[in-house]
Design a protein around this motif. Structure first.
Motif, PDB file in Angstrom:
ATOM      1  N   VAL A  52      66.204  13.208 -14.160  1.00 11.06           N
ATOM      2  CA  VAL A  52      66.684  13.456 -15.942  1.00 11.06           C
ATOM      3  C   VAL A  52      67.680  13.610 -15.327  1.00 11.06           C
ATOM      4  O   VAL A  52      69.689  13.098 -15.001  1.00 11.06           O
ATOM      5  N   LEU A  53      68.245  14.978 -14.249  1.00  9.74           N
ATOM      6  CA  LEU A  53      69.585  14.883 -13.879  1.00  9.74           C
ATOM      7  C   LEU A  53      70.223  14.114 -12.996  1.00  9.74           C
ATOM      8  O   LEU A  53      71.632  14.169 -13.246  1.00  9.74           O
ATOM      9  N   VAL A  56      71.519  10.828 -15.091  1.00 10.74           N
ATOM     10  CA  VAL A  56      72.354  11.364 -16.260  1.00 10.74           C
ATOM     11  C   VAL A  56      73.879  11.700 -15.328  1.00 10.74           C
ATOM     12  O   VAL A  56      74.822  11.079 -15.789  1.00 10.74           O
ATOM     13  N   MET A  57      73.158  11.822 -14.746  1.00 11.27           N
ATOM     14  CA  MET A  57      74.514  12.497 -13.426  1.00 11.27           C
ATOM     15  C   MET A  57      75.645  10.720 -12.880  1.00 11.27           C
ATOM     16  O   MET A  57      76.214  10.746 -13.071  1.00 11.27           O
ATOM     17  N   GLN A  66      77.385  18.173  -8.181  1.00 11.18           N
ATOM     18  CA  GLN A  66      76.266  18.797  -9.244  1.00 11.18           C
ATOM     19  C   GLN A  66      74.940  17.793  -8.095  1.00 11.18           C
ATOM     20  O   GLN A  66      73.567  18.526  -8.436  1.00 11.18           O
ATOM     21  N   SER A  70      71.539  20.665  -8.134  1.00  8.64           N
ATOM     22  CA  SER A  70      70.333  20.665  -8.304  1.00  8.64           C
ATOM     23  C   SER A  70      69.772  20.438  -6.620  1.00  8.64           C
ATOM     24  O   SER A  70      68.666  21.140  -7.254  1.00  8.64           O
ATOM     25  N   HIS A 101      69.937  23.339 -14.625  1.00  6.84           N
ATOM     26  CA  HIS A 101      69.702  21.834 -14.370  1.00  6.84           C
ATOM     27  C   HIS A 101      70.286  21.413 -16.390  1.00  6.84           C
ATOM     28  O   HIS A 101      71.188  20.626 -16.288  1.00  6.84           O
ATOM     29  N   ILE A 105      73.543  18.915 -17.066  1.00  2.91           N
ATOM     30  CA  ILE A 105      73.077  17.950 -17.821  1.00  2.91           C
ATOM     31  C   ILE A 105      74.047  17.953 -19.552  1.00  2.91           C
ATOM     32  O   ILE A 105      74.231  17.239 -19.327  1.00  2.91           O
ATOM     33  N   ASP A 108      77.089  16.806 -17.987  1.00  7.01           N
ATOM     34  CA  ASP A 108      77.916  15.352 -17.894  1.00  7.01           C
ATOM     35  C   ASP A 108      77.452  14.999 -18.948  1.00  7.01           C
ATOM     36  O   ASP A 108      78.267  14.049 -19.464  1.00  7.01           O
ATOM     37  N   LEU A 109      76.488  15.275 -20.498  1.00  4.83           N
ATOM     38  CA  LEU A 109      76.383  14.375 -21.732  1.00  4.83           C
ATOM     39  C   LEU A 109      77.759  14.742 -22.669  1.00  4.83           C
ATOM     40  O   LEU A 109      78.046  14.060 -23.555  1.00  4.83           O
TER      41      LEU A 109
END
Length: 110
Positions: A52-53, A56-57, A66, A70, A101, A105, A108-109
């Protein structure tokens, strides 16, 4: 000559325990299922958190730091498991990885 003794009274209240005592008791009980906890931590880390990271990244144009964070968080979870350390080391490692994490996330969002 007579010795003087002082009566020691226990002023601790056994009915109330703090969170650290509760955590230690829970970890002692969880040690019986260490392999299950280790498998759960690796599965959540490798199948949910890291993918997921990364998705999104890459969709939001995240930086190299990032990706490095991770991978270091993944190692933070894997090393105590492969070292066969007790559960009291696996839980904090996974909790730290989970928090980092989620923070990345959210960065980033937002």
């Amino acid at each position: 000559m007579a010795t003087l003794t002082h009566a020691t009274t226990d002023y601790s209240n056994t009915s109330t325990t703090n969170w650290l005592t509760n955590y230690k008791n829970y970890v002692d009980k969880a040690e019986f299922n260490r392999i299950g906890w280790a498998a759960t931590a690796v599965a959540l880390q490798g199948c949910i958190l890291s993918p997921v990271l990364l998705l999104v990244m890459f969709n939001t144009g995240g930086g190299d730091w990032q990706f490095l964070l991770s991978m270091l968080c993944f190692l933070l979870v894997i090393v105590p498991i492969l070292s066969a350390l007790p559960v009291k080391f696996i839980f904090p490692a996974f909790a730290t990885s989970l928090i980092l994490h989620v923070l990345v996330i959210l960065i980033d969002l937002l």
